[in-house]
Design an enzyme around this catalytic site. Structure first.
Site, PDB file in Angstrom:
ATOM      1  N   ALA A   1       4.467   4.209   2.844  1.00  0.00           N
ATOM      2  CA  ALA A   1       3.999   2.905   2.413  1.00  0.00           C
ATOM      3  C   ALA A   1       4.323   1.840   3.231  1.00  0.00           C
ATOM      4  O   ALA A   1       4.659   1.968   4.335  1.00  0.00           O
ATOM      5  CB  ALA A   1       4.829   2.497   0.959  1.00  0.00           C
ATOM      6  N   LYS A   2       3.647   0.702   3.203  1.00  0.00           N
ATOM      7  CA  LYS A   2       3.939  -0.501   3.954  1.00  0.00           C
ATOM      8  C   LYS A   2       3.423  -1.800   3.006  1.00  0.00           C
ATOM      9  O   LYS A   2       2.803  -1.531   2.243  1.00  0.00           O
ATOM     10  CB  LYS A   2       2.964  -0.455   5.097  1.00  0.00           C
ATOM     11  N   GLY A   3       4.115  -2.832   3.326  1.00  0.00           N
ATOM     12  CA  GLY A   3       3.703  -4.136   2.725  1.00  0.00           C
ATOM     13  C   GLY A   3       3.909  -5.162   3.831  1.00  0.00           C
ATOM     14  O   GLY A   3       4.025  -5.043   4.920  1.00  0.00           O
TER      15      GLY A   3
ATOM     16  N   ASP B   1      10.839  -5.234   8.450  1.00  0.00           N
ATOM     17  CA  ASP B   1       9.734  -4.763   9.542  1.00  0.00           C
ATOM     18  C   ASP B   1       9.689  -5.854  10.387  1.00  0.00           C
ATOM     19  O   ASP B   1      10.394  -6.553  10.419  1.00  0.00           O
ATOM     20  CB  ASP B   1       8.555  -4.274   9.103  1.00  0.00           C
TER      21      ASP B   1
ATOM     22  N   VAL C   1       0.753  -1.296  -0.035  1.00  0.00           N
ATOM     23  CA  VAL C   1       0.004   0.159  -0.009  1.00  0.00           C
ATOM     24  C   VAL C   1       0.751   1.284  -0.110  1.00  0.00           C
ATOM     25  O   VAL C   1       1.945   1.488   0.784  1.00  0.00           O
ATOM     26  CB  VAL C   1      -1.026   0.238   1.198  1.00  0.00           C
TER      27      VAL C   1
END
Length: 415
Positions: A104-106, A145, A59
């Site tokens: 963003a992040k995934g 992460d 995202v």
């Protein structure tokens, strides 16, 4: 108890800041929703020969201040709403420390603790291939992460580079030093927590030396924070991991606790302390509480029991808005996640810059640059909070959102 939704919480925090900023409805419409949500379903061959279809997300919340930036997490409880919330918080985190990134992040839904290294490699390489249509050194730069590390980043960098036909170190950060990683990256988040907590202690007139520290979560950030605060003369009175917690009012030796965890898989069975529940570390007598686990663990149901004078959020989104109000009323100073844990993305930015210019800095230079940025950001947030007579979270969100809104306004809307 109502089921916790991190994205609802992120939007609620945004609206609170937007109200105080008197942000227009048009600007809210742009900033409250992610720019792009990519969902991928992909097959992974397990060591036993079976095929398992995995679901992953990437995202991008906002890219008006620069390329998207944010970590990749692996876990059985990963959800799209969690990734959306984390992407929004990354936008504000980058803005609050003034680095030219968007958020963003995934994540991938999987159980990495029950997967072999070869299975994780195949998963990582296929996931990287699936999201390669939107990531890149000038568009979206992943990082480690929860349950990912420098090895996972090495696989991602290699996979992306193989597609392009040449090495592109700047596509990810948090890599091993041997392929373009940065000095100080592994300790960066915990170091940033230390720098902001120092500033907070000065703000309330509390000496850092001798302060009692409780740390929830003894992973990469929590264990390094324990060591750093111990070296500052603090007393680490409680630590925890997913298997339980440990309390010793006389203080724990972080190095010994870490050795025990490596040998036995948990801190909870360390013999020189009282075994407690993992959530109890939030409520033990202490001066500084460092939540370094996951989202939504400090709520209206336990905030009243927190005894710390400073809560320094090393995790993303550990405190709900209702708990924030209780802690503020109690006079507890909460250093919000988008400020306290911004050391990681700041040194990721340093790594990206070094990769792009193929010129690297030493650890002393990295640490000095990080301290300057974290101190400047803390002071800016504190000034905003003082001006609006609010807590640091609202001050940090107002500062960050105003910077993103300004960039959005200046760029305009295409076409």
């Amino acid at each position: 108890m109502q089921q916790f939704n991190p994205y609802d919480m992120a939007v609620q925090q945004f609206e609170l800041a937007a109200d105080r900023l008197e942000l227009s409805e048009d600007m809210r419409e742009i900033l409250r929703k992610p720019k792009r949500e990519l969902i991928v379903n992909f097959p992974v061959r397990l060591d036993c020969g079976r095929i398992k279809t995995m679901t992953g997300y990437r995202v991008q919340h906002n890219v008006n201040r620069g390329p998207a930036k944010g970590g990749i997490r692996y876990g059985p409880d990963v959800t799209l709403d969690e990734i959306k919330a984390l992407a929004m918080w990354m936008t504000w985190k980058c803005a609050v420390v003034g680095i030219p990134y968007g958020g963003a992040k995934g994540g991938v839904i999987c159980d990495p603790k029950n997967m072999t290294a070869s299975e994780l490699e195949r998963l990582t390489r296929r996931f990287t291939t699936e999201i390669s249509i939107i990531i890149g050194p000038h568009s979206d730069i992943p990082a480690p992460d929860v349950n990912t590390n420098s090895q996972v980043m090495a696989w991602m960098m290699d996979t992306y580079s193989m597609h392009e036909g040449f090495s592109i170190p700047a596509v990810v950060t948090g890599k091993p030093l041997s392929i373009g990683g940065s000095e100080g990256r592994n300790e960066a988040t915990a170091t940033g927590v230390l720098f902001t907590t120092r500033r907070a202690a000065l703000r309330i007139g509390m000496p850092l030396k001798g302060a009692r520290v409780s740390i929830q979560g003894f992973g990469n950030v929590g264990s390094i924070a324990a060591r750093l605060f111990h070296n500052e003369g603090c007393k680490i009175v409680a630590v925890s991991d997913t298997n339980g917690g440990l309390y010793n009012e006389d203080g724990l030796d972080p190095a010994m606790v870490q050795r025990h965890k490596l040998e036995h898989g948990t801190v909870a069975t360390y013999p020189r302390g009282q075994r407690i529940r993992a959530m109890d570390v939030l409520e033990v007598p202490c001066d500084i509480l460092i939540p370094a686990a996951t989202e939504g663990l400090i709520t209206e149901y336990n905030a009243e029991k927190i005894q710390a004078r400073i809560v320094s959020e090393a995790a993303n989104g550990p405190t709900t808005p209702a708990a924030d109000a209780i802690l503020f009323q109690k006079g507890c100073l909460v250093i919000p996640d988008i400020l306290a844990s911004a050391g990681g993305v700041t040194v990721s930015y340093f790594e990206w810059v070094q990769d792009l210019q193929s010129l690297f800095w030493d650890n002393e230079d990295i640490t000095h640059r990080l301290e300057v940025i974290m101190n400047k950001a803390f002071d800016a947030v504190a000034n905003k909070a003082d001006h609006y007579h609010c807590d640091l979270r609202l001050g940090a969100n107002m500062l960050a959102i105003s910077r993103v809104a300004e960039a959005t306004q200046v760029r305009g809307i295409y076409p």
